[in-house]
Design a protein around this motif. Structure first.
Motif, PDB file in Angstrom:
ATOM      1  N   ARG A   1      -2.995   9.435 -31.146  1.00  0.00           N
ATOM      2  CA  ARG A   1      -3.688   8.240 -31.654  1.00  0.00           C
ATOM      3  C   ARG A   1      -3.164   6.971 -30.971  1.00  0.00           C
ATOM      4  NH1 ARG A   1      -8.294   7.279 -33.036  1.00  0.00           N
ATOM      5  NH2 ARG A   1      -8.261   9.189 -34.210  1.00  0.00           N
ATOM      6  N   GLU A   2      -1.859   6.876 -30.723  1.00  0.00           N
ATOM      7  CA  GLU A   2      -1.292   5.697 -30.053  1.00  0.00           C
ATOM      8  C   GLU A   2      -1.770   5.600 -28.611  1.00  0.00           C
ATOM      9  OE1 GLU A   2       2.970   5.081 -32.302  1.00  0.00           O
ATOM     10  OE2 GLU A   2       2.765   6.795 -30.928  1.00  0.00           O
ATOM     11  N   VAL A   3      -1.862   6.735 -27.943  1.00  0.00           N
ATOM     12  CA  VAL A   3      -2.385   6.734 -26.573  1.00  0.00           C
ATOM     13  C   VAL A   3      -3.840   6.284 -26.599  1.00  0.00           C
ATOM     14  CG1 VAL A   3      -2.894   8.141 -24.533  1.00  0.00           C
ATOM     15  CG2 VAL A   3      -0.772   8.535 -25.822  1.00  0.00           C
ATOM     16  N   LEU A   4      -4.601   6.842 -27.496  1.00  0.00           N
ATOM     17  CA  LEU A   4      -6.019   6.488 -27.624  1.00  0.00           C
ATOM     18  C   LEU A   4      -6.186   4.987 -27.878  1.00  0.00           C
ATOM     19  CD1 LEU A   4      -8.854   7.742 -27.602  1.00  0.00           C
ATOM     20  CD2 LEU A   4      -8.643   8.059 -30.071  1.00  0.00           C
ATOM     21  N   ASP A   5      -5.363   4.432 -28.754  1.00  0.00           N
ATOM     22  CA  ASP A   5      -5.437   3.001 -29.063  1.00  0.00           C
ATOM     23  C   ASP A   5      -5.135   2.128 -27.846  1.00  0.00           C
ATOM     24  OD1 ASP A   5      -6.068   3.636 -31.674  1.00  0.00           O
ATOM     25  OD2 ASP A   5      -4.052   3.231 -32.451  1.00  0.00           O
ATOM     26  N   ASN A   6      -4.354   2.643 -26.901  1.00  0.00           N
ATOM     27  CA  ASN A   6      -3.979   1.872 -25.710  1.00  0.00           C
ATOM     28  C   ASN A   6      -4.922   2.077 -24.528  1.00  0.00           C
ATOM     29  OD1 ASN A   6      -1.162   0.358 -25.825  1.00  0.00           O
ATOM     30  ND2 ASN A   6      -1.096   2.103 -27.220  1.00  0.00           N
ATOM     31  N   LEU A   7      -5.851   2.994 -24.640  1.00  0.00           N
ATOM     32  CA  LEU A   7      -6.827   3.208 -23.572  1.00  0.00           C
ATOM     33  C   LEU A   7      -7.920   2.145 -23.646  1.00  0.00           C
ATOM     34  CD1 LEU A   7      -7.236   7.086 -23.641  1.00  0.00           C
ATOM     35  CD2 LEU A   7      -6.391   5.719 -21.716  1.00  0.00           C
ATOM     36  N   PRO A   8      -8.418   1.728 -22.475  1.00  0.00           N
ATOM     37  CA  PRO A   8      -9.513   0.750 -22.488  1.00  0.00           C
ATOM     38  C   PRO A   8     -10.827   1.418 -22.906  1.00  0.00           C
ATOM     39  CG  PRO A   8      -9.035   1.417 -20.240  1.00  0.00           C
ATOM     40  CD  PRO A   8      -8.004   2.066 -21.119  1.00  0.00           C
ATOM     41  N   ALA A   9     -11.774   0.608 -23.309  1.00  0.00           N
ATOM     42  CA  ALA A   9     -13.117   1.116 -23.645  1.00  0.00           C
ATOM     43  C   ALA A   9     -13.839   1.462 -22.355  1.00  0.00           C
ATOM     44  CB  ALA A   9     -13.873   0.058 -24.432  1.00  0.00           C
ATOM     45  N   PRO A  10     -14.689   2.420 -22.346  1.00  0.00           N
ATOM     46  CA  PRO A  10     -15.023   3.313 -23.452  1.00  0.00           C
ATOM     47  C   PRO A  10     -13.935   4.373 -23.630  1.00  0.00           C
ATOM     48  CG  PRO A  10     -16.289   3.930 -21.520  1.00  0.00           C
ATOM     49  CD  PRO A  10     -15.489   2.707 -21.150  1.00  0.00           C
ATOM     50  N   LYS A  11     -13.511   4.546 -24.839  1.00  0.00           N
ATOM     51  CA  LYS A  11     -12.447   5.496 -25.150  1.00  0.00           C
ATOM     52  C   LYS A  11     -13.022   6.915 -25.215  1.00  0.00           C
ATOM     53  CE  LYS A  11      -9.850   2.062 -27.762  1.00  0.00           C
ATOM     54  NZ  LYS A  11      -8.726   1.837 -26.913  1.00  0.00           N
ATOM     55  N   PRO A  12     -12.259   7.870 -24.706  1.00  0.00           N
ATOM     56  CA  PRO A  12     -12.729   9.257 -24.791  1.00  0.00           C
ATOM     57  C   PRO A  12     -12.618   9.762 -26.227  1.00  0.00           C
ATOM     58  CG  PRO A  12     -10.486   9.214 -23.970  1.00  0.00           C
ATOM     59  CD  PRO A  12     -10.938   7.772 -24.085  1.00  0.00           C
ATOM     60  N   PRO A  13     -13.306  10.829 -26.540  1.00  0.00           N
ATOM     61  CA  PRO A  13     -13.109  11.449 -27.861  1.00  0.00           C
ATOM     62  C   PRO A  13     -11.653  11.917 -28.003  1.00  0.00           C
ATOM     63  CG  PRO A  13     -15.068  12.332 -26.791  1.00  0.00           C
ATOM     64  CD  PRO A  13     -14.347  11.507 -25.769  1.00  0.00           C
ATOM     65  N   TYR A  14     -11.169  11.906 -29.216  1.00  0.00           N
ATOM     66  CA  TYR A  14      -9.801  12.320 -29.524  1.00  0.00           C
ATOM     67  C   TYR A  14      -9.509  13.699 -28.933  1.00  0.00           C
ATOM     68  CZ  TYR A  14      -5.652  13.287 -32.390  1.00  0.00           C
ATOM     69  OH  TYR A  14      -4.390  13.601 -32.807  1.00  0.00           O
ATOM     70  N   THR A  15     -10.442  14.626 -29.088  1.00  0.00           N
ATOM     71  CA  THR A  15     -10.215  16.002 -28.620  1.00  0.00           C
ATOM     72  C   THR A  15     -10.118  16.073 -27.091  1.00  0.00           C
ATOM     73  OG1 THR A  15     -12.592  16.407 -28.741  1.00  0.00           O
ATOM     74  CG2 THR A  15     -11.258  17.111 -30.633  1.00  0.00           C
ATOM     75  N   THR A  16     -10.875  15.233 -26.413  1.00  0.00           N
ATOM     76  CA  THR A  16     -10.803  15.189 -24.942  1.00  0.00           C
ATOM     77  C   THR A  16      -9.430  14.689 -24.508  1.00  0.00           C
ATOM     78  OG1 THR A  16     -13.179  14.812 -24.782  1.00  0.00           O
ATOM     79  CG2 THR A  16     -11.849  14.207 -22.862  1.00  0.00           C
ATOM     80  N   LEU A  17      -8.964  13.630 -25.156  1.00  0.00           N
ATOM     81  CA  LEU A  17      -7.636  13.103 -24.844  1.00  0.00           C
ATOM     82  C   LEU A  17      -6.562  14.148 -25.135  1.00  0.00           C
ATOM     83  CD1 LEU A  17      -5.735  10.862 -23.982  1.00  0.00           C
ATOM     84  CD2 LEU A  17      -5.873   9.944 -26.314  1.00  0.00           C
TER      85      LEU A  17
END
Length: 124
Positions: free
Chosen positions: A24-40
């Motif tokens: 979740r922290e990595v996802l929050d730091n990615l720029p938009a468009p963010k990938p789906p959680y499962t992809t990350l």
């Protein structure tokens, strides 16, 4: 060391910056468009398989941390670039940068200072 894809490099840069992170922290730091959680999560598992990350488990949550420093990765990547494109010569690489005018006058002055200092410290 296996090469990273651009997406994997982006993820590693975030984890190097954070030092340890849950998905979740990595996802929050990615720029938009963010990938789906499962992809990350799949990318992060791939980074583990490649030997770049490991994790600590806290129940069902995994906290990931790098197994090598960003500096070690840069050294390896630069060495590979120089070997593949500049006949293994750092001089050829630096010459290319100078000739392509990719360095400012300030950059050139700083490099000259570094080179002069390194030359002074070299034993004959």
């Amino acid at each position: 060391m296996e090469r990273l894809t651009p997406t994997e490099e982006q993820i590693m840069n975030i984890i190097w910056k954070l030092e340890k992170a849950v998905i979740r922290e990595v996802l929050d730091n990615l720029p938009a468009p963010k990938p789906p959680y499962t992809t990350l999560a799949s990318h992060i598992r791939q980074l583990e398989k490649k030997g770049y990350l490991d994790h600590h488990a806290f129940g069902t949550t995994f906290q990931y941390f790098p197994l090598l420093t960003q500096e070690a990765y840069r050294q390896n990547s630069t060495r590979r670039l120089i070997n593949q494109h500049f006949e293994g010569s750092a001089k050829n690489f630096l010459s290319f940068l100078v000739k392509e005018e990719k360095l400012s006058g300030e950059d050139l002055a700083e490099l000259k200072k570094m080179i002069d200092e390194a030359a002074k410290n070299k034993k004959p």
